[in-house]
Design a protein around this motif. Structure first.
Motif, short mmCIF file in Angstrom:
data_model
loop_
_atom_site.label_atom_id
_atom_site.label_comp_id
_atom_site.label_asym_id
_atom_site.label_seq_id
_atom_site.Cartn_x
_atom_site.Cartn_y
_atom_site.Cartn_z
N VAL A 124 48.23 24.22 12.83
CA VAL A 124 48.70 25.55 13.15
C VAL A 124 48.13 26.82 12.12
N ALA A 125 47.92 26.40 11.14
CA ALA A 125 47.11 27.63 10.38
C ALA A 125 46.01 27.57 11.03
N VAL A 126 44.93 26.70 11.15
CA VAL A 126 44.01 26.43 12.01
C VAL A 126 43.65 27.27 12.88
N PHE A 127 44.57 26.90 13.68
CA PHE A 127 44.64 27.37 15.13
C PHE A 127 44.64 28.72 14.95
N SER A 128 46.01 29.01 14.43
CA SER A 128 46.65 30.22 14.80
C SER A 128 45.89 31.41 13.71
N VAL A 129 44.97 31.60 12.81
CA VAL A 129 44.46 32.24 12.36
C VAL A 129 43.48 32.80 13.24
N PHE A 130 42.63 31.43 13.88
CA PHE A 130 41.45 31.70 14.67
C PHE A 130 41.89 32.56 15.58
N MET A 131 43.00 32.79 16.46
CA MET A 131 43.12 33.17 17.61
C MET A 131 44.12 34.92 16.82
N ILE A 132 44.16 34.78 15.66
CA ILE A 132 44.24 36.48 15.35
C ILE A 132 42.91 36.97 14.61
N GLY A 133 42.45 36.35 14.69
CA GLY A 133 40.77 36.68 14.00
C GLY A 133 40.23 37.39 15.88
N ILE A 134 40.52 36.52 16.82
CA ILE A 134 40.15 37.21 17.81
C ILE A 134 40.66 38.26 18.06
N ALA A 135 41.97 38.22 17.89
CA ALA A 135 43.25 39.64 18.06
C ALA A 135 42.88 40.52 17.58
N ASN A 136 42.59 40.37 16.07
CA ASN A 136 42.93 41.84 15.28
C ASN A 136 41.25 42.26 15.34
N ALA A 137 40.12 41.71 15.17
CA ALA A 137 39.05 42.37 14.99
C ALA A 137 38.70 42.68 17.03
N SER A 138 39.38 42.01 17.57
CA SER A 138 39.49 43.24 19.01
C SER A 138 39.95 44.18 18.97
N PHE A 139 41.00 44.67 18.39
CA PHE A 139 41.85 45.73 18.46
C PHE A 139 41.16 46.61 17.60
N GLY A 140 40.27 46.18 16.35
CA GLY A 140 40.32 46.93 15.16
C GLY A 140 38.94 47.40 15.36
#
Length: 418
Positions: free
Chosen positions: A202-218
């Motif tokens: 869960v941590a690996v998959f979730s942090v990868f998805m958060i990287g996609i989302a947060n970097a896109s917004f940033g």
């Protein structure tokens, strides 16, 4: 507390200069690029370049410092970062900006690691947790101040590029003024995806998805703001409000994640993020008041998820492995940050500004689906075995050395921050 902070004032100032310059540089580029007619796809690649450079900096800086030392490495990082900013001003084309942005990411990560190494060396055991808390707040406000400084002038000129370069040079002061011995070698973290996955899928998959989302917004928040008609001052607010909201939200979210099953808390926060994503998509071109309210809700959810994920991973980890696990997740976050802005940039070019939040929303939905599947197949960690939630800076401003500063040197676990 004041007595323990006084010897560290120069280092905290140096870190503040780095984050101020990074915040200003990170926002002026998409704003200026949009004004120059760059496509959203090319502006998204700026974020991809930054993430590649940042991950490379986290991995490569310890080796560089081992060869030439802390002071020389730090001086080179700050000088090259300043040159990169000025080069962006001289050659206004995405094909120069993208590799230059990668160079900036490498130098920013390296310089931050060296400052944090110095700070870690000088932090006393009894006040380490409080010092980390002050360091986090200084960086938060410095990054926000860098972004908000755009409201004071015209982004079409050269002034903000020059200011960012000057502030990068000012960050040289802590090492120039330091009379302490050279710190210990920098913290090195290797990326072992198989071990991380065994520890917590869960941590690996979730942090990868958060990287996609947060970097896109940033990367593309300023582009979105410009395309829905926000003024420059409102674009700066649009980029800054979610960071502050996310910092505040870590307090209640952290309390809930310590009290309840972390995966359920993560799903709940991600659901709030999906609601915010959907509202942005349905709103089309919302007015100023609505868009700032929505982005506050968005930031409070998306920027509070990363610490929950790290805490969940450390619940499953061996005692004393906080730096290895958290550092590995930081690098996975960086991999997601490489992919996200590229996807979102091309989507915005093809289908319009609101598709930024469609890409982000897909990442959040995938996170929720995977976490629910894991909830149904694996048991929760007993409450007695859970580690304490550790609030911290945004993932994109963390390095392996940040994690070393946050950890107790004796136990390897994160310090509390009273």
């Amino acid at each position: 507390m004041v007595r323990s902070l006084l010897p560290l004032t120069a280092l905290l100032m140096g870190s503040a200069f780095l984050l101020f310059a990074g915040g200003l540089n990170g926002l002026i580029l998409p704003v200026r690029g949009e004004a120059e007619g760059f496509t959203a796809a090319s502006l998204g690649l700026l974020g991809t370049g930054w993430a590649i450079g940042y991950v490379a900096g986290c991995l490569g800086t310890p080796r560089l410092v081992a060869r030439v030392g802390h002071i020389r490495s730090f001086g080179a990082m700050c000088a090259i970062a300043a040159i990169a900013v000025l080069l962006s001003l001289l050659l206004i084309t995405p094909w120069v900006w993208i590799p230059v942005r990668a160079l900036s990411g490498f130098c920013f990560a390296g310089a931050a690691m060296i400052v944090e190494s110095w700070l870690n060396e000088r932090a006393e055991a009894g006040s380490r947790g409080r010092i980390f808390g002050v360091y986090t707040m200084v960086n938060l406000f410095a990054s926000t101040a860098g972004q908000m400084s755009l409201t004071l002038g015209d982004a079409s000129g050269y002034v903000f590029f020059v200011i960012a370069a000057m502030v990068y040079c000012l960050a040289l002061l802590p090492t120039a003024m330091s009379a302490t011995m050279t710190p210990k070698p920098l913290t090195q973290v290797s990326l072992n995806l198989r071990a991380l996955w065994r520890n917590s899928p869960v941590a690996v998959f979730s942090v990868f998805m958060i990287g996609i989302a947060n970097a896109s917004f940033g990367t593309l928040a300023a582009v979105y703001g410009a395309r829905i008609g926000l003024s420059l001052s409102d674009i700066a607010l649009f980029a800054s409000i979610p960071i502050l909201a996310g910092a505040v939200a870590q307090i209640p979210v952290g309390y809930l994640s310590d009290k309840f099953e972390r995966r359920k808390v993560l799903i709940g926060v991600a659901l709030v993020a999906v609601v915010a994503d959907g509202l942005f998509i349905m709103a089309g071109e919302p007015g100023r008041t609505l868009v700032l309210a929505l982005v506050a809700l968005f930031g409070a959810s998306v920027f509070a998820m990363y610490p929950v994920i790290v805490a969940h991973a450390n619940d499953h980890a061996e005692p004393g492995s906080f730096i290895q696990v958290s550092g590995g997740l930081l690098l996975v976050f960086g991999l997601g940050s490489i992919l996200g802005p590229t996807l979102a940039g091309y989507a915005m070019t093809a289908y319009g500004a609101a598709t930024l939040f469609a890409v982000i929303g897909v990442a959040h939905v995938l996170l929720i689906v995977f976490a629910i599947l894991r909830l149904r197949t694996t048991a929760a960690v007993p409450k007695a075995q859970k580690t304490d939630f550790q609030a911290g800076p945004l993932a994109r401003s963390q390095t392996p050395e940040t994690l070393a500063l946050a950890a107790d040197p004796e136990t390897g676990q994160p310090e509390s921050t009273p």
